[in-house]
Every structure is written in structure tokens, then in C-alpha cells.
Design a protein around this motif. Structure first.
Motif, short mmCIF file in Angstrom:
data_model
loop_
_atom_site.label_atom_id
_atom_site.label_comp_id
_atom_site.label_asym_id
_atom_site.label_seq_id
_atom_site.Cartn_x
_atom_site.Cartn_y
_atom_site.Cartn_z
N ASN A 108 0.82 13.22 1.58
CA ASN A 108 -0.01 13.32 2.52
C ASN A 108 -0.75 11.65 2.66
OD1 ASN A 108 0.02 15.75 3.22
ND2 ASN A 108 -1.54 16.52 1.77
N GLU A 109 -0.88 11.12 1.59
CA GLU A 109 -1.52 10.05 1.48
C GLU A 109 -0.41 8.90 2.21
OE1 GLU A 109 -2.74 6.53 -1.86
OE2 GLU A 109 -2.66 8.74 -2.54
N TYR A 110 0.68 9.14 1.95
CA TYR A 110 1.94 8.24 2.47
C TYR A 110 1.72 8.33 4.02
CZ TYR A 110 6.59 6.71 3.92
OH TYR A 110 7.57 6.22 4.53
N THR A 111 1.89 9.64 4.29
CA THR A 111 1.97 9.97 5.78
C THR A 111 0.58 9.30 6.57
OG1 THR A 111 2.00 12.40 4.92
CG2 THR A 111 2.86 11.78 7.23
N GLU A 112 -0.53 9.56 6.06
CA GLU A 112 -1.91 8.96 6.37
C GLU A 112 -1.55 7.54 6.78
OE1 GLU A 112 -5.48 10.03 4.42
OE2 GLU A 112 -4.83 12.26 4.77
N LEU A 113 -1.22 6.85 5.62
CA LEU A 113 -1.28 5.23 5.71
C LEU A 113 -0.11 4.84 6.63
CD1 LEU A 113 -2.07 2.76 4.45
CD2 LEU A 113 -0.11 3.06 2.64
N GLN A 114 0.88 5.47 6.65
CA GLN A 114 2.06 5.27 7.84
C GLN A 114 1.78 5.41 9.33
OE1 GLN A 114 4.92 3.92 6.85
NE2 GLN A 114 5.90 3.71 8.98
N THR A 115 0.91 6.52 9.50
CA THR A 115 0.42 6.77 10.70
C THR A 115 -0.70 5.59 11.14
OG1 THR A 115 0.59 9.08 10.27
CG2 THR A 115 -0.75 8.33 12.42
N LYS A 116 -1.54 5.30 10.25
CA LYS A 116 -2.46 4.18 10.48
C LYS A 116 -1.72 2.78 10.63
CE LYS A 116 -6.48 2.07 8.15
NZ LYS A 116 -7.16 1.86 7.16
N THR A 117 -0.91 2.38 10.02
CA THR A 117 0.00 1.26 10.14
C THR A 117 0.56 1.12 11.48
OG1 THR A 117 0.31 1.16 7.77
CG2 THR A 117 1.68 -0.04 8.86
N ALA A 118 1.19 2.28 11.96
CA ALA A 118 2.00 2.30 13.10
C ALA A 118 0.96 2.02 14.11
CB ALA A 118 2.70 3.55 13.33
N LYS A 165 0.89 -1.14 -0.12
CA LYS A 165 -0.05 -0.07 -0.12
C LYS A 165 0.80 1.39 -0.03
CE LYS A 165 -4.00 -2.05 2.50
NZ LYS A 165 -4.60 -2.10 3.72
N ILE A 166 1.91 1.28 0.68
CA ILE A 166 2.90 2.57 0.69
C ILE A 166 3.39 2.65 -0.49
CG2 ILE A 166 5.01 3.32 1.71
CD1 ILE A 166 4.31 2.09 4.56
#
Length: 197
Positions: free
Chosen positions: A141-151, A133-134
Motif C-alpha cells: 500500500n505504501e509503495y502504491t501510494e508513493l508510485q501514484t504520487k510520483t507519477a 523512497k520506493i
């Protein structure tokens, strides 16, 4: 022979001092006396010495006399045998208890390893999906949202996994030490009862 007797008396008188008492000369048996003594003992018939004993005992009323030393030794022997038997039984029970505890521990460790491996497998699958997904992200912005959600998801899964493992560990420890605790309580109870008796 009478001359010899007089001579012996004279020698004794001369050898005596005023403080000494007369000492009798040792008797020397003559050949005639020795021969006559032998004949007397040979002619006498030997008597048989027999002892007449009669013992009256009633078969059911035999009394055994026990001395205090025998009584102490018998009691000590019985106590030693009882102690040895109790020690053997206690050792067997302790061995069985520790075998049960060891088996319970091994089964518990198997369970913990299964849970740990399943959690690691789930985490690896989830991380590979998140990586795909990353890589598909087109904006920062999409990358940061996905990374925060994954963490956040990884942290929640890690905490739930740790909670599950700690609960399982406590359960295994309780199951392992339950037989040991029971055995220890039995031993303490037996010891207190034997001390009270």
C-alpha cells in the motif's frame, strides 16, 4: 595623222548595224597634247583653299540639341542605374535582416536548450529521490501510494515544462520573423509606391 582618222571613221561605219548608233572612238592622246597638258598643270601655281568660319556663341546660352533617341537612351540609362542601386540596397537590407533573424534564432535556441537541460536535470534528481523512497517502502500500500504520487508529480512537471518550452518556442519564432516581416512590409510598400509613380 589625217589618214588614221579617216581609217577609223571607215571602220566604224562598216561595223555599225542599222539599229546601232555610231560609237565614238576612244580618244588617244598624242604625245604633243600630253606634253602640253603636263606643262599647263606644272606652270599653274597651286591655290590654297581656306574656309572662313565664324562662330558666335554666348558662353551661358549654349543650346544642346537632343534627339529623341538620345533622350530615350539617357532616360533608360538613369532608370537602369536607379534600379541597380535600389536592388543593391534591397539586397543589403535583406542580408542584414536575415542576419538579425539568424542571430535571434540562435539565441532563442540557446534559451530553449538551457530550459530543456534544466528540466531534464530536475527530473533526474527527482526520480533518484523517488527511487530511494520506493526502496524504503515496507508495504505494498505504501509503495502504491508513493508510485501514484510520483507519477502525478512527473506528469505535472512534464506538462509545465512542455508549456514553458512551447511558449519559449513561439516567442523565439516571433522574434526571428519580426525583422523579416518588417523588411517584407517595407519592400511591398516601396514596390507599391514605385508602381503608383
Amino acid at each position: 595623222m589625217p589618214e588614221n582618222d579617216n581609217m577609223n571613221d571607215n571602220v566604224q561605219k562598216l561595223s555599225q548595224t542599222p539599229s546601232q548608233k555610231p560609237v565614238a572612238a576612244p580618244a588617244v592622246p598624242t604625245k604633243k597634247k600630253a606634253a602640253s597638258t603636263q606643262k599647263k598643270t606644272q606652270n599653274k601655281p597651286k591655290r590654297k583653299v581656306t574656309a572662313k568660319t565664324s562662330v558666335k556663341t554666348e558662353p551661358n546660352k549654349v543650346k544642346k540639341t537632343v534627339t529623341p533617341k538620345e533622350d530615350i537612351m539617357t532616360t533608360a540609362n538613369k532608370q537602369m542605374e536607379q534600379m541597380m542601386q535600389e536592388a543593391g540596397n534591397a539586397q543589403k537590407e535583406a542580408y542584414d535582416t536575415f542576419m538579425k533573424a539568424g542571430n535571434t534564432f540562435m539565441k532563442g535556441m540557446e534559451e530553449i536548450m538551457k530550459v530543456s537541460m534544466s528540466q531534464a536535470q530536475k527530473t533526474a534528481e527527482k526520480n533518484s529521490q523517488n527511487m530511494k523512497k520506493i526502496m524504503a517502502c515496507k508495504t505494498v500500500n505504501e509503495y502504491t501510494e508513493l508510485q501514484t504520487k510520483t507519477a502525478q508529480e512527473n506528469y505535472d512537471e512534464m506538462m509545465s515544462g512542455m508549456t514553458k518550452l512551447s511558449e519559449l518556442s513561439v516567442k523565439v519564432a516571433g522574434d526571428c520573423f519580426a525583422p523579416v516581416n518588417d523588411q517584407l512590409n517595407k519592400t511591398i510598400k516601396k514596390a507599391s509606391e514605385s508602381m503608383a509613380a
